[in-house]
Write an enzyme that holds these catalytic residues in place. Structure first.
Site, short mmCIF file in Angstrom:
data_model
loop_
_atom_site.label_atom_id
_atom_site.label_comp_id
_atom_site.label_asym_id
_atom_site.label_seq_id
_atom_site.Cartn_x
_atom_site.Cartn_y
_atom_site.Cartn_z
N CYS B 172 -17.22 -26.53 5.36
CA CYS B 172 -17.41 -26.44 3.90
C CYS B 172 -18.89 -26.18 3.60
O CYS B 172 -19.23 -25.40 2.71
CB CYS B 172 -17.01 -27.74 3.22
SG CYS B 172 -15.38 -28.37 3.68
N HIS B 176 -21.37 -24.15 0.78
CA HIS B 176 -21.51 -25.05 -0.36
C HIS B 176 -22.63 -26.08 -0.19
O HIS B 176 -22.48 -27.23 -0.60
CB HIS B 176 -20.19 -25.76 -0.64
CG HIS B 176 -19.09 -24.83 -1.08
ND1 HIS B 176 -19.08 -24.23 -2.32
CD2 HIS B 176 -18.00 -24.38 -0.44
CE1 HIS B 176 -18.00 -23.47 -2.43
NE2 HIS B 176 -17.33 -23.53 -1.30
N ARG B 220 -6.92 -25.85 -4.45
CA ARG B 220 -8.14 -25.06 -4.23
C ARG B 220 -8.71 -25.32 -2.85
O ARG B 220 -9.11 -24.41 -2.14
CB ARG B 220 -9.19 -25.39 -5.31
CG ARG B 220 -10.42 -24.50 -5.22
CD ARG B 220 -10.03 -23.09 -5.64
NE ARG B 220 -10.97 -22.05 -5.22
CZ ARG B 220 -10.96 -21.44 -4.02
NH1 ARG B 220 -10.12 -21.82 -3.08
NH2 ARG B 220 -11.80 -20.48 -3.75
N CYS B 224 -9.44 -22.86 0.33
CA CYS B 224 -10.74 -22.71 1.00
C CYS B 224 -10.54 -22.80 2.51
O CYS B 224 -11.11 -22.00 3.27
CB CYS B 224 -11.70 -23.84 0.60
SG CYS B 224 -12.55 -23.58 -0.95
#
Lengths: 204, 263
Positions: B172, B176, B220, B224
């Site tokens: 992630c 991000h 969501r 991802c």
């Protein structure tokens, strides 16, 4: 000796806690993907040494770990059979825009034979005419004008795309050649897209 | 219904604007403004409320005694305080997971029936989550980290955020963990930065223009992970719940805005 006997239980306790935390994550990962096949687990969830080290250090490896990664990743680099590291920039340009391939699962999988691209534009600005370019990586517009297309520039660029972590340990960039995502020939095409004077990366 | 028609017209205008030199985010901001009183997610909210209050399932009861963490039947503010630990299941649960507990234990649904096609546009789960989330509008995110299992979930979620694997080495954090980054033109929240985390977490569930569907946070995240080329995580699995604990923790104090509108 006395101080060691006092310190030892504390040390063991600290070690055990570290192991327990790491175990909690791995146990969670193992349990959370029950639909994955053994092959999918091995290739998509299990970590190699570099992935484990970069995760542990949250992509900021200490100097000794960084040096170890660079050394091991340089060993992974393979070259095209014909030895040509500067391929066809037009083929490279196509690869730079392809972001599909390799999705699995039941929700929206790709057909197994779907072409995998480099998806360079997801993260880099390249040809100026493509405005929909991401910025997770640096802009590479005009890079051939700056670096030229001599043997050293070509070789470095090839190696960088094949395995970015051979130069930047824990880089965000996928190790495209090492993972087999792109073939050596495709990487040579990407090199040409970046360095060929005729490529739109360097022309417009 | 008139609102929905207006929304559809608005979409046409916003898409037209994308062709100009206006940035995609500006066009979406304009679209959001046009939809201020008529987010298509409102339809899902209404349907969710109906599902909540209609006797359903083999036992023919409503969900009005479902405990979302603030006591049986309390919906107001519940979403802003999830995920959390539940003693009856002895685990940390997010809103989807908890709803499934209620649908199976209170209403008597088989798990397979309650989760069938949950990821398809207009699913019951999507509608129920939208309804519940809307009832936290105006409330600050305040996910508890008190119970030992909540503490563990936060640690696991943070570690998962940085855990790299798969053919592209993605975690992630790859996309991000920096401010002002984009994939192509899509702006990315930075979950290391609380302000950015709040901006993101307070507008889910969201109506996604590209999907013509409301997506929940869990939906969501699962997408991802699909894009990262991982296998598909199980709905309500511990990894996804732990990740939400971490993201909510990063966004704590952010005031829930109600369903948002996304690309």
């Amino acid at each position: 000796m006395k101080s060691l006997s006092r310190a030892l239980p504390l040390l063991l306790c600290l070690l055990a806690n570290g192991v327990a935390a790491a175990d909690a994550l791995e146990v969670t990962v193992r349990r959370s993907f029950p639909g994955a096949s053994d092959e999918e687990r091995r290739t998509r969830l299990d970590q190699d040494e570099v992935q484990a080290l970069c995760s542990k250090h949250r992509n900021r490896p200490p100097a000794d770990v960084a040096a170890r990664i660079v050394e091991s990743q340089l060993q992974t680099i393979r070259y095209p059979e014909d030895g040509k590291l500067l391929g066809d920039w037009r083929a490279g340009e196509k690869l730079a825009s392809i972001g599909t391939g390799g999705h699995i699962g039941r929700i929206q999988p790709d057909p197994a034979d779907r072409k995998k691209g480099g998806n360079c534009y997801a993260c880099h600005t390249l040809a100026k005419k493509e405005v929909a370019a991401g910025n997770l990586g640096p802009s590479l517009t005009g890079i051939g004008t700056v670096r030229g297309n001599g043997p050293e520039a070509v070789r470095y660029t090839y190696q960088k795309i094949f395995n970015a972590q051979a130069f930047f340990p824990c880089s965000s960039m996928p190790r495209f050649g090492h993972s087999g995502w792109l073939t050596p020939q495709e990487i040579a095409d990407a090199v040409a897209f970046l360095l060929d004077p005729e490529s739109p990366v360097n022309k417009d | 219904m008139r609102r929905i028609v207006a929304a559809a017209l608005g979409l046409g205008v916003a898409c037209g604007a994308l062709g100009g030199d206006q940035s995609a985010s500006e066009a979406i901001a304009q679209y959001r403004q046009m939809l201020e009183d008529g987010n298509p997610a409102e339809l899902m909210e209404l349907r969710g409320e109906e599902l909540w209050t209609t006797p359903r399932g083999p036992r023919n009861v409503t969900l009005e005694q479902c405990d979302l963490g603030l006591g049986p039947g309390v919906v107001e503010g519940a979403y802003a305080r999830l995920p959390r630990y539940f003693a009856d299941t002895d685990r940390v649960q997010d809103v989807e997971s908890r709803l499934l507990t209620c649908m199976t234990t209170l209403q008597g649904f088989a798990y397979e029936d309650a989760t069938r096609a949950w990821y398809k546009a207009g699913s019951d789960l999507e509608a129920l989550v939208t309804f519940i989330a809307t009832r936290s509008k105006g409330q600050p995110i305040d996910t508890p980290v008190k119970h030992a299992k909540e503490v563990e979930a936060l640690a696991v979620g943070a570690d998962f955020f940085y855990r790299r694997s798969g053919p592209l080495d993605f975690a992630c954090a790859t996309c991000h963990s920096q401010d002002d980054r984009r994939i192509r033109l899509q702006e990315l929240p930075n979950f290391e930065n609380p302000a950015s985390a709040r901006t993101s977490m307070t507008v889910w569930p969201a109506y996604r223009v590209s999907q013509s569907a409301v997506w929940t946070m869990e939906r969501r995240l699962i997408d991802c992970i699909r894009q990262m080329r991982y296998p598909e995580p199980e709905l309500g699995s511990d990894a996804i719940i732990a990740l939400q604990v971490y993201l909510q923790h990063q966004a704590r104090g952010g005031v829930m805005q109600g369903p948002g509108i996304k690309r």
